[in-house]
Write a protein that holds these residues in place. Structure first.
Motif: not given
Lengths: 242, 304, 354
Positions: B9-14, B133-141, B145-147, B149-154
C-alpha cells in the motif's frame, strides 16, 4: 473573392515564392500547377496562414488575411486540406469532424452540417467511432475533405489531393471536389497531375521558380503549346503524325 | 504477510504521487514538447503558500490554518494562477523555439523561482503540520493503513478519472488531444493555440497543487527544493513511459514510485542508499533501448 | 616574408588569440591594481572559463544540450582530492579508498594529470553508448549521468565522505595558473572546431540526416567532442578543488550545471567567444550583485538586498536572452580579424600567399 497580390515568401534567405499574384472568383475551381519546387504549396500555405509572407497582400472578399496566424485565417472561412491529409489518428472520425466545428458560432447549423456529412459519406458514418488512424489512405482523404467542409468555409484550399493515393481513390476525391463546386464552394487546388487538373479546373495558374508563367481558362489552354511551354519550359517538336 | 501488504500500500501511495506529478509534466510535454522544470516550483510554492513568510523554523500557518476545503481551494487557485502566469510571461514568448531552448528556458525559470522562494522565506526547511489527523491509521484486521495513504490513492484515482473524462468528453479536451498530436493542423482548423496551452498549464497547475498538499501532509516539512525529487522522477517516468503519451507518463510515474519502494525493501542494506542511482541507470537503459520511450505513441492506439 | 607569414597565422588564430589576450589583460590589470578580492574573483572566473569552454566543446559543436557534463567536474575534483589532501585523516575517513590512494600523497602536477585522465577515460566509456542518442533523449540521458554520479558520490561515504565536505585540499591555483589553463582550453577548443572532426560534427548538428548520408559517423564525432569536453570540465574540477580547498558533492550538481549553462547560453552557445564572454559578463554581474547583497552606501543611503537576488537576476537574464536573442550575446560568431579580406566562412581569412 480571393485576391493574392505580388506575394513573396522566403525560407530564411531563399525566396520560394518571388512574385505571385492570382485571383479566384466565387464558385470557381482554380488550380495551381507547376514542377517541383515551383512554390505552389508555399503559396497555398501562406494563404492559409501557416507561413508569413515577406511581401504582398492576401484578401478574401475584402477581408485582409495577410500575416494572420493560421487559426485566425481558419476562423475567417478559409479551410486548408493539407498535403498528406494530416488527420488526427488518435481521435475518432467523429472527433475529427467535431473538432472542425468548435470554432463556429452557429452551433445549431454546425450540428446539422455534421449530420449531413454523416449521411453524405457512408464510409465515414460506418467508422464514426473508430480511431481515424485505422482508415485507409483514400478514406482518410475523404475525411480530410469532410473535415474541411465541416468548418463551412467560403474558400477551400487543397494541397496535392492525389499525392500518395491509388488512382481509384483519386477518382473518388476529385468527384467529391466537383460535387463541392456544384454546391457553390470555391476551390483553390495545388496539383501536380496535369491531367486531373484539366478535367476539373475552370482556370489554372502555372508556376515555375516562384513566379506565374501563365494563366488562363482551361477551355482555351487545353492542348496548347503555351501550356506545355510554361509547365516544362519547352515544347515537344510536332512532326507529321505526332 | 501484513508487512508485505502494508509495504504494498505504501508503494501504491508513493507511486500515485509520482503518477500525478508525471501527469502534470507529461501534459505539457504532450501539448508543446516542453519539459517544465518549473513544475517542481509549482509544487513547492503550493506548499509555501500555506505559511506566513518568516525565518522561523516552525512555520506559522496562514492559509494552512483554514478549514481543509477552503485551504485546498486556495492552494489550487494559487498554483493554477502561477502556472498560467509562467505561461504568459516566460513560455509564450518562447513558443516558436525548439525543444532544447524550451528546456533551457524552463531550467532558468526553475532556478529563478527557487531563489525567489529563498528570498521570501529563507532557505531552511520548516515544519508544517496540516494533515496530522491523517496519520491515524485505518485498522483492518491486523493491517494498519494510514489514512493519508488511502486519501492519496483516492485523490489520484479521482483526478485521473476526471482528467480522462475531460480529455475524452469535453470540447477543450478534444482540442488538447488534437493539439498534442498535431498542433499545426489543429490551428488550421481554427483551434486557438493560446487557449489550449493556457488550459494545459492550468491543468498542470491543478495537478501540482494536489501533489503539493498530499506530499506536504506526508513529509510535514517545506524546503525550497522540496518539489525537486518528485519532478526528477516525473521526468524519468515520462521518459520511461513514452514521451508524449499521458497514459505512459502516469504508468511510468506509478512504476517508478512502486519500484522505488520495492527496491528499498529488497536491496541489500549496503546498496539501499544507492537506490535512486539504480533508477537513473534504468532511465539510461530505457533510452538506449527505446529512445522514444516504452509506450510508443502510435496513431492507432487511443490515448487518455 | 616572415612577417607576412606571421600575420597570416595570427589572422587564422585570431579568434583564440584575441580571447587569450583579453584574459591576460584582465589578469595583468588585477595583478597591478587589484586586491585579494579581485584576485579571487578573477581566479574563479578563469576556472569557470575552463569549465564553460569544456562544455562548449561538446554542446556548441554537436548542438546537443548536455545537462550532465558537470559530473566530470566532480570526478576530476574528487580524484584530485583523493590524491593530494589530508594525509593524516585520509586513511581513517576514506577507508574505502584503495591502499595506493589511501596511504599515499601524490605530487600536485601528476595528481592533476591523472585526475583529468581519469575523468576523460570515464567520459569515453559512458559516452560510448549514449552518443547514439539525439535531441531530447540525449539531453535526458546526460542528465541521468549527472544524477547517477551525484547519487554514487553522495552516498559512498567511505570513499567520498558522502555529503560531507572534503577539506584540506592544497590550494595552489592562483590567477596565473588559472590563466594558463584557460588559455590551454581556448586553444584546444579552437583547434578542435577547426579540425575535420569538429567540422563534421558541426555539419551533423545542422542536419543529421544529410550528414549521415554524406558518410559522417555521427556518434563517433560526438564521442570525440564529449571526451575532449570532459577532459576540460574535469580539469576545471581539479582547478576548482585546488582553488577553494574544500569540495562537497552538491557543489557539482544542479546549481553548478545551471550557472555554467547560463554562462554559455548568455554568451552564445555556438561560439568559443560566446563561452568566454558569457563567463566574463556573468562573473562580473555576479560579483556586482554579491556586493549589493553584502550592502553598501551611496550618498548616505544604505543599500542591501536579501540573499537570493543574484540568482533570481541571473535566471531572469537567461530567460530574457532566450526570448530576445537566443543566439546569445555573440550571436554564435567568433571575434573577427579586423583587417584583410573576408570570405564567406565566419572567422576565416583567406591567405594572401595562395
Amino acid at each position: 473573392m480571393l485576391t493574392v497580390d505580388d506575394l513573396e515568401v522566403r525560407y530564411g534567405r531563399l525566396a520560394a515564392v518571388r512574385s505571385v499574384s492570382l485571383t479566384v472568383a466565387r464558385g470557381e475551381i482554380v488550380c495551381i500547377v507547376g514542377p517541383n519546387g515551383a512554390g505552389k504549396s508555399t503559396t497555398l500555405l501562406t494563404i492559409a496562414g501557416e507561413l508569413a509572407p515577406y511581401r504582398g497582400d492576401i484578401a478574401v472578399d475584402g477581408d485582409r488575411l495577410t500575416g494572420l496566424a493560421s487559426e485566425a485565417v481558419a476562423r475567417r472561412g478559409v479551410s486548408l486540406v493539407p498535403e498528406g491529409r494530416r488527420i488526427f489518428g488518435t481521435l475518432t472520425v467523429e472527433e475529427n469532424l467535431r473538432l472542425a466545428t468548435f470554432q463556429r458560432r452557429d452551433r445549431a447549423a454546425a450540428a446539422r452540417d455534421l449530420a449531413d456529412l454523416r449521411l453524405r459519406f457512408p464510409i465515414l458514418a460506418e467508422r464514426y467511432g473508430s480511431p481515424a488512424g485505422r482508415l485507409s489512405g483514400g478514406e482518410q482523404q475523404i475525411l480530410a475533405v469532410a473535415r474541411a467542409m465541416a468548418t463551412r468555409p467560403r474558400l477551400m484550399l487543397v494541397d496535392e489531393p492525389s499525392l500518395g493515393l491509388a488512382p481509384q481513390n483519386v477518382d473518388l476525391v476529385y468527384a467529391l471536389l466537383r460535387e463541392l463546386r456544384a454546391g457553390g464552394m470555391t476551390l483553390l487546388i495545388v496539383e501536380q497531375n496535369l491531367d486531373r487538373v484539366l478535367e476539373v479546373a475552370d482556370r489554372i495558374y502555372v508556376l515555375r521558380d516562384g513566379r506565374v508563367q501563365l494563366t488562363g481558362f482551361v477551355a482555351e489552354l487545353r492542348g496548347s503549346d503555351a501550356l506545355e511551354q510554361a509547365y516544362f519550359g519547352f515544347t515537344r517538336k510536332r512532326g507529321n503524325g505526332a | 504477510m501484513t508487512l508485505i501488504l502494508q509495504n504494498l500500500i505504501d508503494a501504491i501511495a508513493l507511486g500515485s504521487l509520482y503518477a500525478l506529478t508525471a501527469l502534470g509534466v507529461g501534459l505539457l510535454f504532450g501539448v508543446m514538447r516542453l519539459i517544465n522544470f518549473a513544475h517542481a516550483n509549482f509544487i513547492t510554492i503550493g506548499a509555501y503558500s500555506l505559511i506566513v513568510p518568516s525565518t522561523n523554523a516552525i512555520a506559522t500557518l496562514a492559509i494552512g490554518s483554514w478549514h481543509w476545503a477552503a485551504m485546498t481551494t486556495a492552494v489550487v487557485a494559487i498554483v493554477m494562477v502561477l502556472a498560467v502566469a509562467t505561461e504568459l510571461i516566460v513560455f509564450r514568448p518562447l513558443r516558436r523555439a525548439d525543444p532544447a531552448t524550451l528546456l533551457v528556458g524552463s531550467f532558468a525559470l526553475a532556478y529563478a523561482l527557487q531563489y525567489v522562494i529563498l528570498l521570501v522565506y529563507d532557505g531552511r526547511p520548516k515544519a508544517v503540520d496540516i494533515g496530522s489527523s491523517l496519520t491515524e491509521p485505518f485498522l483492518i484486521g491486523a493491517l494498519r493503513i494510514p489514512r493519508l495513504e488511502v486519501l492519496t490513492i483516492a485523490v489520484t484515482v479521482a483526478l485521473i478519472v476526471a482528467l480522462a473524462l475531460f480529455l475524452k468528453r469535453t470540447r477543450y479536451g478534444i482540442q488538447i488531444r488534437a493539439a498534442a498530436e498535431d498542433f499545426r493542423m489543429a490551428r488550421l482548423l481554427g483551434v486557438s493555440a493560446d487557449r489550449v496551452i493556457a488550459i494545459a498549464f492550468a491543468l498542470s497547475g491543478l495537478l501540482a497543487a494536489a501533489v503539493s498538499l498530499l506530499f506536504l501532509s506526508r513529509t510535514g516539512m517545506v524546503a525550497p527544493r522540496m518539489g525537486l525529487p518528485l519532478v526528477l522522477i516525473a521526468f524519468v517516468a515520462t521518459v520511461i513511459g513514452g514521451m508524449g503519451s499521458l497514459v505512459g507518463a502516469a504508468v511510468g510515474g506509478f512504476t517508478v514510485g512502486f519500484v522505488s519502494v520495492v527496491l528499498q525493501v529488497i536491496l541489500p542494506l549496503e546498496l539501499r542508499q544507492f537506490r535512486d542511482g539504480f533508477v537513473y541507470l534504468l532511465v539510461i537503459a530505457v533510452l538506449l533501448w527505446r529512445p522514444a520511450g516504452l509506450i510508443q505513441v502510435r496513431a492507432i492506439k487511443e490515448r487518455v | 616574408m616572415a612577417s607576412r607569414r606571421a600575420v597570416v597565422i595570427v589572422a587564422w588564430a585570431w579568434p583564440a588569440l584575441s580571447l587569450i589576450a583579453l584574459l591576460a589583460a584582465i589578469v595583468a590589470a588585477a595583478a597591478l591594481w587589484g586586491g585579494s578580492i579581485t584576485d579571487r574573483v578573477v581566479t574563479d572566473a578563469l576556472v569557470k572559463i575552463v569549465i564553460v569552454v569544456g562544455l562548449y566543446i561538446f554542446i556548441g559543436n554537436s548542438g546537443v544540450m548536455s545537462f550532465g557534463s558537470i559530473a566530470f567536474m566532480a570526478i576530476g575534483a574528487y580524484a584530485a582530492a583523493w590524491q593530494t589532501c589530508c594525509p593524516r585523516l585520509k586513511p581513517i575517513n576514506m577507508s574505502g579508498l584503495p591502499d595506493f590512494l589511501r596511504l599515499n600523497t601524490v605530487d600536485l602536477l601528476p595528481a592533476a594529470l591523472s585526475s583529468v585522465t581519469f575523468a576523460t577515460v570515464l567520459a569515453a566509456i559512458i559516452g560510448f553508448p549514449i552518443m547514439r542518442l539525439s535531441g531530447l533523449a540525449a539531453s535526458i540521458a546526460t542528465f541521468a549521468v549527472l544524477a547517477v554520479v551525484n547519487v554514487i558520490y553522495g552516498n559512498w561515504d567511505r570513499v567520498t565522505l558522502g555529503t560531507n565536505s572534503v577539506v584540506g585540499i592544497p590550494r595552489y591555483v592562483d590567477m596565473w595558473i588559472a590563466l594558463g589553463c584557460a588559455a590551454l582550453a581556448i586553444v584546444a577548443a579552437y583547434l578542435y572546431q577547426r579540425s575535420p572532426s569538429g567540422r563534421r560534427l558541426r555539419a551533423a548538428s545542422q542536419d543529421e540526416v544529410a550528414a549521415k548520408a554524406a558518410g559522417i559517423d555521427v556518434p563517433r564525432e560526438r564521442l570525440i567532442a564529449w571526451t575532449l569536453s570532459a577532459a576540460f570540465v574535469g580539469l576545471g574540477g581539479v582547478l576548482y578543488a585546488h582553488n577553494i580547498g574544500v569540495i562537497t558533492i552538491n557543489n557539482f550538481y544542479l546549481d553548478m550545471t545551471f550557472i555554467t549553462l547560463a554562462m554559455l547560453v548568455i554568451g552564445g552557445l555556438r561560439s568559443l567567444s560566446g563561452a568566454v564572454l558569457g563567463v566574463v559578463v556573468l562573473a562580473t554581474a555576479q560579483e556586482l550583485l554579491r556586493q549589493v547583497e553584502l550592502g553598501f552606501t551611496v550618498g548616505g543611503i544604505a543599500i542591501k538586498s536579501p540573499p537570493g537576488v543574484q540568482e533570481v537576476v541571473i535566471g531572469v537574464a537567461m530567460v530574457a536572452i532566450l526570448v530576445l536573442r537566443p543566439a546569445g550575446l555573440t550571436g554564435g560568431r567568433e571575434f573577427r580579424w579586423p583587417l584583410g579580406p573576408r570570405d564567406g566562412e565566419k572567422g576565416r581569412v583567406r591567405s594572401r600567399l595562395h
